[in-house]
Design a protein around this motif. Structure first.
Motif, PDB file in Angstrom:
ATOM      1  N   GLY A 129     -19.717  34.531 -11.519  1.00  0.00           N
ATOM      2  CA  GLY A 129     -20.893  33.699 -11.582  1.00  0.00           C
ATOM      3  C   GLY A 129     -22.031  34.007 -12.282  1.00  0.00           C
ATOM      4  N   GLY A 130     -22.061  35.299 -12.359  1.00  0.00           N
ATOM      5  CA  GLY A 130     -23.576  35.686 -12.937  1.00  0.00           C
ATOM      6  C   GLY A 130     -23.294  35.461 -14.395  1.00  0.00           C
ATOM      7  N   SER A 131     -22.336  35.292 -15.117  1.00  0.00           N
ATOM      8  CA  SER A 131     -21.939  34.999 -16.638  1.00  0.00           C
ATOM      9  C   SER A 131     -22.172  33.511 -16.854  1.00  0.00           C
ATOM     10  CB  SER A 131     -20.620  35.244 -16.876  1.00  0.00           C
ATOM     11  OG  SER A 131     -19.780  34.469 -16.449  1.00  0.00           O
ATOM     12  N   MET A 132     -22.755  32.738 -15.981  1.00  0.00           N
ATOM     13  CA  MET A 132     -22.693  31.240 -16.059  1.00  0.00           C
ATOM     14  C   MET A 132     -24.097  30.696 -16.734  1.00  0.00           C
ATOM     15  SD  MET A 132     -19.738  30.278 -15.586  1.00  0.00           S
ATOM     16  CE  MET A 132     -19.784  28.663 -15.475  1.00  0.00           C
ATOM     17  N   LEU A 133     -25.134  31.800 -16.981  1.00  0.00           N
ATOM     18  CA  LEU A 133     -26.378  31.461 -17.480  1.00  0.00           C
ATOM     19  C   LEU A 133     -26.227  30.942 -18.781  1.00  0.00           C
ATOM     20  CD1 LEU A 133     -28.256  34.787 -16.598  1.00  0.00           C
ATOM     21  CD2 LEU A 133     -28.350  32.823 -15.534  1.00  0.00           C
ATOM     22  N   ALA A 134     -26.774  30.033 -19.064  1.00  0.00           N
ATOM     23  CA  ALA A 134     -26.938  29.391 -20.437  1.00  0.00           C
ATOM     24  C   ALA A 134     -26.905  30.197 -21.344  1.00  0.00           C
ATOM     25  CB  ALA A 134     -28.079  28.505 -20.442  1.00  0.00           C
ATOM     26  N   ALA A 135     -25.950  29.776 -22.512  1.00  0.00           N
ATOM     27  CA  ALA A 135     -25.698  30.684 -23.807  1.00  0.00           C
ATOM     28  C   ALA A 135     -25.738  32.198 -23.577  1.00  0.00           C
ATOM     29  CB  ALA A 135     -26.797  30.369 -24.784  1.00  0.00           C
ATOM     30  N   PHE A 136     -25.219  32.689 -22.259  1.00  0.00           N
ATOM     31  CA  PHE A 136     -25.247  34.110 -21.956  1.00  0.00           C
ATOM     32  C   PHE A 136     -24.162  34.742 -22.968  1.00  0.00           C
ATOM     33  CE2 PHE A 136     -23.276  37.677 -19.902  1.00  0.00           C
ATOM     34  CZ  PHE A 136     -24.354  38.483 -19.756  1.00  0.00           C
ATOM     35  N   PRO A 137     -23.101  34.469 -23.060  1.00  0.00           N
ATOM     36  CA  PRO A 137     -22.144  35.125 -24.169  1.00  0.00           C
ATOM     37  C   PRO A 137     -22.658  35.403 -25.538  1.00  0.00           C
ATOM     38  CG  PRO A 137     -20.914  33.353 -22.634  1.00  0.00           C
ATOM     39  CD  PRO A 137     -22.245  33.112 -22.501  1.00  0.00           C
ATOM     40  N   GLU A 138     -22.891  34.165 -25.806  1.00  0.00           N
ATOM     41  CA  GLU A 138     -23.681  34.167 -27.240  1.00  0.00           C
ATOM     42  C   GLU A 138     -24.619  35.381 -27.652  1.00  0.00           C
ATOM     43  OE1 GLU A 138     -23.395  31.397 -25.538  1.00  0.00           O
ATOM     44  OE2 GLU A 138     -21.752  30.276 -26.519  1.00  0.00           O
ATOM     45  N   ARG A 139     -25.827  35.080 -26.429  1.00  0.00           N
ATOM     46  CA  ARG A 139     -26.741  36.183 -26.418  1.00  0.00           C
ATOM     47  C   ARG A 139     -26.186  37.531 -26.135  1.00  0.00           C
ATOM     48  NH1 ARG A 139     -29.828  35.927 -22.502  1.00  0.00           N
ATOM     49  NH2 ARG A 139     -28.979  34.044 -21.398  1.00  0.00           N
ATOM     50  N   LEU A 140     -25.442  37.643 -25.450  1.00  0.00           N
ATOM     51  CA  LEU A 140     -24.963  39.096 -25.297  1.00  0.00           C
ATOM     52  C   LEU A 140     -24.106  39.501 -26.492  1.00  0.00           C
ATOM     53  CD1 LEU A 140     -24.249  41.710 -23.595  1.00  0.00           C
ATOM     54  CD2 LEU A 140     -22.199  40.301 -22.595  1.00  0.00           C
ATOM     55  N   GLU A 141     -23.566  38.772 -27.147  1.00  0.00           N
ATOM     56  CA  GLU A 141     -22.684  39.210 -28.402  1.00  0.00           C
ATOM     57  C   GLU A 141     -23.753  39.559 -29.497  1.00  0.00           C
ATOM     58  OE1 GLU A 141     -20.018  37.039 -31.757  1.00  0.00           O
ATOM     59  OE2 GLU A 141     -19.287  37.245 -29.791  1.00  0.00           O
ATOM     60  N   ARG A 142     -24.750  38.627 -29.593  1.00  0.00           N
ATOM     61  CA  ARG A 142     -25.931  39.221 -30.617  1.00  0.00           C
ATOM     62  C   ARG A 142     -26.550  40.249 -30.306  1.00  0.00           C
ATOM     63  NH1 ARG A 142     -28.646  34.426 -29.830  1.00  0.00           N
ATOM     64  NH2 ARG A 142     -30.071  35.523 -28.431  1.00  0.00           N
ATOM     65  N   ASP A 143     -26.801  40.488 -29.011  1.00  0.00           N
ATOM     66  CA  ASP A 143     -27.398  41.736 -28.530  1.00  0.00           C
ATOM     67  C   ASP A 143     -26.699  43.054 -28.812  1.00  0.00           C
ATOM     68  OD1 ASP A 143     -29.648  40.373 -27.682  1.00  0.00           O
ATOM     69  OD2 ASP A 143     -29.319  40.622 -25.465  1.00  0.00           O
ATOM     70  N   LEU A 144     -25.354  42.977 -28.628  1.00  0.00           N
ATOM     71  CA  LEU A 144     -24.450  44.022 -28.850  1.00  0.00           C
ATOM     72  C   LEU A 144     -24.396  44.483 -30.329  1.00  0.00           C
ATOM     73  CD1 LEU A 144     -21.706  43.496 -26.270  1.00  0.00           C
ATOM     74  CD2 LEU A 144     -23.320  45.471 -26.122  1.00  0.00           C
ATOM     75  N   ARG A 156     -17.124  41.067 -30.075  1.00  0.00           N
ATOM     76  CA  ARG A 156     -16.655  39.747 -29.937  1.00  0.00           C
ATOM     77  C   ARG A 156     -16.864  39.466 -28.348  1.00  0.00           C
ATOM     78  NH1 ARG A 156     -18.373  39.480 -34.147  1.00  0.00           N
ATOM     79  NH2 ARG A 156     -17.377  39.330 -35.928  1.00  0.00           N
ATOM     80  N   VAL A 157     -17.623  38.456 -27.701  1.00  0.00           N
ATOM     81  CA  VAL A 157     -17.788  38.286 -26.289  1.00  0.00           C
ATOM     82  C   VAL A 157     -17.047  36.739 -26.236  1.00  0.00           C
ATOM     83  CG1 VAL A 157     -19.314  37.795 -24.461  1.00  0.00           C
ATOM     84  CG2 VAL A 157     -20.006  39.472 -26.209  1.00  0.00           C
ATOM     85  N   LYS A 158     -16.202  36.892 -25.023  1.00  0.00           N
ATOM     86  CA  LYS A 158     -15.454  35.494 -24.955  1.00  0.00           C
ATOM     87  C   LYS A 158     -15.696  35.133 -23.407  1.00  0.00           C
ATOM     88  CE  LYS A 158     -11.863  36.918 -28.353  1.00  0.00           C
ATOM     89  NZ  LYS A 158     -10.542  37.730 -28.386  1.00  0.00           N
ATOM     90  N   ALA A 159     -15.895  33.931 -23.108  1.00  0.00           N
ATOM     91  CA  ALA A 159     -15.892  33.352 -21.899  1.00  0.00           C
ATOM     92  C   ALA A 159     -15.476  32.037 -21.809  1.00  0.00           C
ATOM     93  CB  ALA A 159     -17.497  33.389 -21.607  1.00  0.00           C
ATOM     94  N   ASN A 160     -14.517  31.842 -20.883  1.00  0.00           N
ATOM     95  CA  ASN A 160     -13.900  30.409 -20.639  1.00  0.00           C
ATOM     96  C   ASN A 160     -14.593  29.597 -19.663  1.00  0.00           C
ATOM     97  OD1 ASN A 160     -13.169  30.880 -18.003  1.00  0.00           O
ATOM     98  ND2 ASN A 160     -10.948  31.474 -19.038  1.00  0.00           N
ATOM     99  N   ALA A 161     -14.528  28.202 -19.605  1.00  0.00           N
ATOM    100  CA  ALA A 161     -15.248  27.566 -18.678  1.00  0.00           C
ATOM    101  C   ALA A 161     -14.866  27.901 -17.614  1.00  0.00           C
ATOM    102  CB  ALA A 161     -15.181  25.851 -18.995  1.00  0.00           C
ATOM    103  N   GLY A 162     -13.804  28.255 -17.136  1.00  0.00           N
ATOM    104  CA  GLY A 162     -13.638  28.681 -15.765  1.00  0.00           C
ATOM    105  C   GLY A 162     -13.788  29.938 -15.242  1.00  0.00           C
ATOM    106  N   ARG A 163     -14.638  30.883 -15.796  1.00  0.00           N
ATOM    107  CA  ARG A 163     -14.866  31.977 -15.696  1.00  0.00           C
ATOM    108  C   ARG A 163     -15.392  32.503 -14.318  1.00  0.00           C
ATOM    109  NH1 ARG A 163     -18.530  30.576 -19.512  1.00  0.00           N
ATOM    110  NH2 ARG A 163     -20.620  31.040 -19.007  1.00  0.00           N
TER     111      ARG A 163
END
Length: 190
Positions: A129-144, A156-163
């Motif tokens: 649930g903590g990964s459901m923040l808006a654009a979180f996967p994209e921002r994490l990939e950019r930060d890394l 490469r950060v991946k997150a599916n809709a059912g995470r």
């Protein structure tokens, strides 16, 4: 008193003690009549729904991120690394930021053998649930990517809709596998 004449797959939080596991088994077998039981860490169940066997699984809860490094289906480290995460208080800064996740990943990568790091970073899967923040996967990939700019590694950060429910989905997948039955402990064996 409820009797369940079925097999039960019990998910547990990372770091659960053997005493907790034993107590749960005793209750399920003795008081609820469960026929067979298998206990598994919740984030590892989630792996069955993410379709990967090499990479980093990040299970983000409300206050803690558990980071698992997996290579060819085997844990790279003896256990998940747990890292506290902080959410910005309402009205202060970017409420979508989750300080500490990038650092948690970098610390976990630092613990892994150097020869595995590129493969691990190429497949970072976020769940919970903590990964459901808006654009979180994209921002994490950019930060890394920024933090690792001096290396040849490409995170490469991946997150599916059912995470948010990936543990449940993985549990269903696991339970439907013919080999899963071998992992259950029966009431007679207990």
């Amino acid at each position: 008193r409820v009797h369940v004449e079925h097999e039960v797959l019990l998910s547990e939080p990372p770091g659960a003690s053997s005493e907790d596991r034993e107590r749960a088994a005793a209750i399920l077998f003795a008081e609820h009549g469960v026929r067979a039981l298998h206990v598994c860490a919740a984030p590892l169940l989630a792996m069955y729904s993410t379709d990967f066997d090499t990479g980093i699984l990040v299970d983000m809860g409300k206050h803690t991120a558990f980071v698992y490094a997996i290579y060819a289906g085997l844990a790279v480290l003896d256990a998940a690394t747990a890292h506290p995460i902080e959410h910005a208080p309402p009205g202060e800064g970017d409420t979508d930021e989750v300080p500490g996740v990038r650092e948690a990943l970098l610390k976990t990568i630092a613990l892994a053998d150097t020869s595995l790091r590129e493969a691990l970073l190429a497949n970072i899967v976020v769940i919970g649930g903590g990964s459901m923040l808006a654009a979180f996967p994209e921002r994490l990939e950019r930060d890394l990517t920024s933090a690792l700019s001096r290396t040849a590694w490409k995170p490469r950060v991946k997150a599916n809709a059912g995470r948010r429910v990936s543990c449940w989905m993985g549990g269903a997948t696991f339970s439907g596998m013919p080999s899963a039955q071998e992992r259950f402990v029966t009431r007679a064996d207990y």
